[in-house]
Design an enzyme around this catalytic site. Structure first.
Site, PDB file in Angstrom:
ATOM      1  N   CYS A 103      13.957  15.307 -20.305  1.00 16.74           N
ATOM      2  CA  CYS A 103      12.934  14.496 -20.960  1.00 16.74           C
ATOM      3  C   CYS A 103      11.805  15.306 -21.584  1.00 16.74           C
ATOM      4  O   CYS A 103      10.983  14.749 -22.311  1.00 16.74           O
ATOM      5  CB  CYS A 103      12.357  13.498 -19.958  1.00 16.74           C
ATOM      6  SG  CYS A 103      13.581  12.336 -19.298  1.00 16.74           S
TER       7      CYS A 103
ATOM      8  N   HIS B 215       7.922  26.179 -16.186  1.00 20.17           N
ATOM      9  CA  HIS B 215       9.303  26.024 -15.702  1.00 20.17           C
ATOM     10  C   HIS B 215       9.394  26.481 -14.248  1.00 20.17           C
ATOM     11  O   HIS B 215       9.107  27.637 -13.938  1.00 20.17           O
ATOM     12  CB  HIS B 215      10.245  26.863 -16.573  1.00 20.17           C
ATOM     13  CG  HIS B 215      11.674  26.418 -16.516  1.00 20.17           C
ATOM     14  ND1 HIS B 215      12.342  26.199 -15.331  1.00 20.17           N
ATOM     15  CD2 HIS B 215      12.569  26.142 -17.505  1.00 20.17           C
ATOM     16  CE1 HIS B 215      13.576  25.815 -15.588  1.00 20.17           C
ATOM     17  NE2 HIS B 215      13.729  25.758 -16.896  1.00 20.17           N
TER      18      HIS B 215
ATOM     19  N   HIS C 163      -7.304  11.141 -26.560  1.00 20.88           N
ATOM     20  CA  HIS C 163      -6.167  10.258 -26.300  1.00 20.88           C
ATOM     21  C   HIS C 163      -5.125  11.000 -25.462  1.00 20.88           C
ATOM     22  O   HIS C 163      -4.910  12.202 -25.649  1.00 20.88           O
ATOM     23  CB  HIS C 163      -5.534   9.791 -27.611  1.00 20.88           C
ATOM     24  CG  HIS C 163      -6.532   9.255 -28.601  1.00 20.88           C
ATOM     25  ND1 HIS C 163      -7.063   7.986 -28.520  1.00 20.88           N
ATOM     26  CD2 HIS C 163      -7.108   9.839 -29.692  1.00 20.88           C
ATOM     27  CE1 HIS C 163      -7.917   7.798 -29.515  1.00 20.88           C
ATOM     28  NE2 HIS C 163      -7.968   8.904 -30.239  1.00 20.88           N
TER      29      HIS C 163
ATOM     30  N   HIS D 262       4.439  10.879 -20.997  1.00 17.94           N
ATOM     31  CA  HIS D 262       5.870  10.573 -20.918  1.00 17.94           C
ATOM     32  C   HIS D 262       6.098   9.331 -20.064  1.00 17.94           C
ATOM     33  O   HIS D 262       5.574   9.215 -18.955  1.00 17.94           O
ATOM     34  CB  HIS D 262       6.613  11.765 -20.321  1.00 17.94           C
ATOM     35  CG  HIS D 262       8.025  11.466 -19.924  1.00 17.94           C
ATOM     36  ND1 HIS D 262       8.949  10.947 -20.804  1.00 17.94           N
ATOM     37  CD2 HIS D 262       8.665  11.604 -18.735  1.00 17.94           C
ATOM     38  CE1 HIS D 262      10.101  10.789 -20.183  1.00 17.94           C
ATOM     39  NE2 HIS D 262       9.953  11.167 -18.926  1.00 17.94           N
TER      40      HIS D 262
ATOM     41  N   HIS E  81       7.207  -0.677 -21.137  1.00  7.76           N
ATOM     42  CA  HIS E  81       7.557  -2.093 -21.078  1.00  7.76           C
ATOM     43  C   HIS E  81       8.450  -2.503 -22.245  1.00  7.76           C
ATOM     44  O   HIS E  81       9.431  -3.227 -22.065  1.00  7.76           O
ATOM     45  CB  HIS E  81       6.281  -2.934 -21.078  1.00  7.76           C
ATOM     46  CG  HIS E  81       6.520  -4.407 -20.958  1.00  7.76           C
ATOM     47  ND1 HIS E  81       6.582  -5.246 -22.050  1.00  7.76           N
ATOM     48  CD2 HIS E  81       6.734  -5.193 -19.873  1.00  7.76           C
ATOM     49  CE1 HIS E  81       6.797  -6.486 -21.646  1.00  7.76           C
ATOM     50  NE2 HIS E  81       6.896  -6.479 -20.337  1.00  7.76           N
TER      51      HIS E  81
ATOM     52  N   ASN F 108      12.321   4.052 -20.759  1.00 11.09           N
ATOM     53  CA  ASN F 108      12.269   5.515 -20.783  1.00 11.09           C
ATOM     54  C   ASN F 108      13.320   6.002 -21.775  1.00 11.09           C
ATOM     55  O   ASN F 108      14.510   6.021 -21.464  1.00 11.09           O
ATOM     56  CB  ASN F 108      12.531   6.076 -19.384  1.00 11.09           C
ATOM     57  CG  ASN F 108      12.496   7.596 -19.337  1.00 11.09           C
ATOM     58  OD1 ASN F 108      12.379   8.259 -20.366  1.00 11.09           O
ATOM     59  ND2 ASN F 108      12.620   8.158 -18.150  1.00 11.09           N
TER      60      ASN F 108
END
Length: 466
Positions: A168, A247, A340, A344, A373, A377
Site C-alpha cells: 500500500c 523500511h 492538510h 492512507h 467509506h 482501501n
C-alpha cells in the site's frame, strides 16, 4: 590596471557563475504534479450489503464463528455500500480466477484514467518520457508498463519501471523514482500509475487473519502526470518539497506481520498479523523522526526540545516510575508546518491511530474517513482519493502544505510533503457526489441485515438459502 582588476574579479565571477548554475540546475530538478485522475469503476461493480452476503455464503469453508468474525470486522471497518469489486466477483468465479481476469481489471483502469488524464492535460502519450507503474499483486510478462506503452503507442526510448510486491505504500516509492530520475534529466514528463489487481487474490479459506483482507480491499487506481519543466510551473497543482522512506524489513516481527502466504489447507491469501499495529507504529515513529525537521519551522522544533527536556527532568526527579500503553502522541504541533493531512485509508484503526498520534481534529481526518467509506482501501492509490476529496471540498489553497502518509508490507512507512502551487477546486472522482459528504452517519447496514448471526447457536445453525 584594468587587466589587474579583471584578474582580481575573475574568481568572484566564477563563484557567482557556479552559484547561478547550481540554482538553475536545482530549479530543473523540481518535481511538479500537473494533474491526476482517480479511477471510478462502473456502477455494475458496486458492492452492497446484499451482494457481500452472497459472496460470503459462496465460501463453503466458512462456519458460524467465521461469519460472526466477518460481521464484526465489516461493521467496524468504516467501509460503506458504494465501494467497488472486480468483475470476477459478480460472475461468481472468485475462487477460480484466470490470468485474463487480472489483466482485464487493470486494462479497464488504464484505458479509462490514463486516457482522461492525458486528454485533460493536453499531453500526447508520445510526449511521456518516464513511466512508473506499481501494482503489487499481479505479474504477467509482458509487464503492465509494457502493456500501457503498447496501448498508447509511446516512444521507443521511454524509460519505464514496473513495481510489484511493494504494498500500500507503493505510490510514494514510485514518486521517489520519478523524483530521482528528474535530478538527471531536464524538462521531462512522467506518468505515474498506481493500482491493485484484486481478481486473482480473493482468499477462499477460513483463516481469520487472512479473510480480513477480503473485507478491507476494494478496486481503484490513479494516474498522475508529473514534470520538472520549470516553464510549466504556472500549470502545476503541487510541488514536491520532501520525501522520506522508512523500511523495517530487517525486523522479523515487522517483516512477517503483513505477508502473502498459503493457509493450512493450501489457500493463498494475504495475512494480516496481530502485531501489525505495533509494526506500523514503529515505522511511523522512525519516519517522523526524519521528516519532522524537514517540514516544521525552527520555532516549533525549539519549543518541542525545551518541553521534552523539562519533561525528562521532571521524570528524572520523580520517585515513582510511570508507564503508558497504547498509541503515543508525537508531542509536536504538526499544524505549525502542515495544513492538510492525506492519510492512507488502511482501515478505521489506522486513521484513528494517526489522528491520535498527530493530535488531529475530525476536520483533519474527514477526507480519509470519507474516502474509506466511499471507496474502501484501494491500496497504494488510496492517498490520491483522499487528496481529491480535499480538492473537491475546495480546501486546497495556494501556499498550503499537504502531508501524505502511507504504510505497506515489508514493513514500510513512507511520507512526503507537497506545496500547493495554485488554488484547486476540481472535483476529480468526487465531483458528482461531494455535496453528499460527509453523510449524517457512517454506520453501514450490515448489522441491521445480518445482526441475527450473533445470536445463533453453532449446534443448530444452518446457512439460509435466500
Amino acid at each position: 590596471m584594468e587587466l589587474f582588476s579583471f584578474i582580481l574579479l575573475l574568481p568572484v565571477l566564477l563563484v557567482l557563475l557556479k552559484i547561478w548554475k547550481w540554482v538553475n540546475d536545482k530549479r530543473d530538478q523540481e518535481c511538479y504534479i500537473l494533474d491526476y485522475q482517480c479511477y471510478k469503476p462502473a456502477d455494475d461493480r458496486m458492492v452492497g450489503t446484499e451482494f457481500s452476503g452472497e459472496v460470503i455464503k459462496r465460501n463453503k469453508n466458512l462456519g458460524l464463528n467465521e461469519y460472526k468474525f466477518l460481521l464484526k470486522a465489516i461493521v467496524s471497518s468504516g467501509i460503506g455500500e458504494q465501494t467497488y469489486a472486480p468483475r470476477i466477483m459478480f460472475s461468481g468465479r472468485e475462487e477460480t480466477p484466470t490470468l485474463a481476469d487480472g489483466i482485464l481489471e487493470m486494462e479497464e483502469f488504464f484505458q479509462d484514467s490514463i486516457g482522461k488524464l492525458l486528454s485533460r492535460a493536453g499531453v500526447s502519450p508520445h510526449e511521456i518520457d518516464l513511466l512508473v507503474v506499481n501494482v503489487s499483486m499481479i505479474t504477467a510478462p509482458p509487464c503492465l508498463s509494457s502493456r500501457i506503452i503498447n496501448h498508447y503507442k509511446m516512444r521507443q526510448d521511454i524509460k519505464c519501471f514496473n513495481l510489484t510486491g511493494m504494498g500500500c505504500s507503493a505510490s510514494l516509492i514510485s514518486l521517489d523514482i520519478v523524483r530521482n530520475v528528474f535530478k538527471s534529466y531536464k524538462n521531462k514528463y512522467a506518468l505515474l500509475v498506481t493500482s491493485e489487481s484484486l481478481s486473482p487474490n480473493w482468499y477462499a479459506g477460513n483463516d481469520r487473519s487472512m479473510i480480513l483482507a477480503n473485507c478491507l480491499f476494494r478496486s481503484g487506481g490513479c494516474a498522475i502526470l508529473l514534470t520538472n519543466n520549470k516553464s510549466l510551473k504556472h500549470r502545476a497543482m503541487f510541488k514536491l518539497k520532501c520525501l522520506v522512506r522508512t523500511h523495517h524489513g530487517a525486523r522479523d516481527e515487522s517483516y512477517n506481520c503483513c505477508i502473502q502466504r498459503e493457509d493450512e489447507i493450501g489457500k493463498v491469501g494475504f495475512y494480516l498479523g496481530k502485531n501489525l499495529p505495533k509494526a506500523a507504529t514503529r515505522s511511523f515513529v522512525d519516519n517522523l523522526r526524519v521528516i519532522t525537521p524537514k517540514i516544521l519551522p525552527v520555532t516549533e522544533l525549539v519549543r518541542f526540545m525545551v518541553v521534552s527536556l523539562v519533561k525528562k527532568w521532571n521524570r528524572h526527579g520523580s520517585t515513582k516510575g510511570t508507564t503508558t500503553q497504547g498509541p503515543i502522541k508525537a508531542g509536536v504541533n504538526f499544524k505549525s508546518g502542515v495544513d492538510h493531512f492525506c492519510i492512507h485509508t488502511g482501515g478505521k484503526a489506522v486513521i484513528d491511530g494517526i489522528g491520535f498520534s498527530l493530535d488531529l481534529t475530525e476536520y483533519d481526518l474527514e477526507p480519509a474517513r470519507m474516502t474509506l467509506h466511499r471507496f474502501g482501501n484501494t491500496s497504494a492509490s488510496s492517498l490520491w482519493y483522499v487528496l481529491a476529496y480535499m480538492e473537491a471540498k475546495k480546501r486546497l489553497k495556494k501556499g498550503d502544505k499537504v502531508l501524505m502518509i502511507s504504510f505497506g508490507a515489508g514493513f514500510k512507512c513512507n511520507s512526503c510533503l507537497w506545496e500547493i502551487v495554485r488554488d484547486l477546486e476540481d472535483g476529480n472522482v468526487w465531483k458528482d457526489e461531494i455535496q453528499n459528504y460527509p453523510p449524517k452517519t457512517l454506520v453501514n447496514p450490515y448489522m441491521e441485515k445480518y445482526g441475527w448471526i450473533k445470536d445463533e447457536d453453532p449446534s443448530t445453525f444452518k446457512i439460509p438459502e435466500d
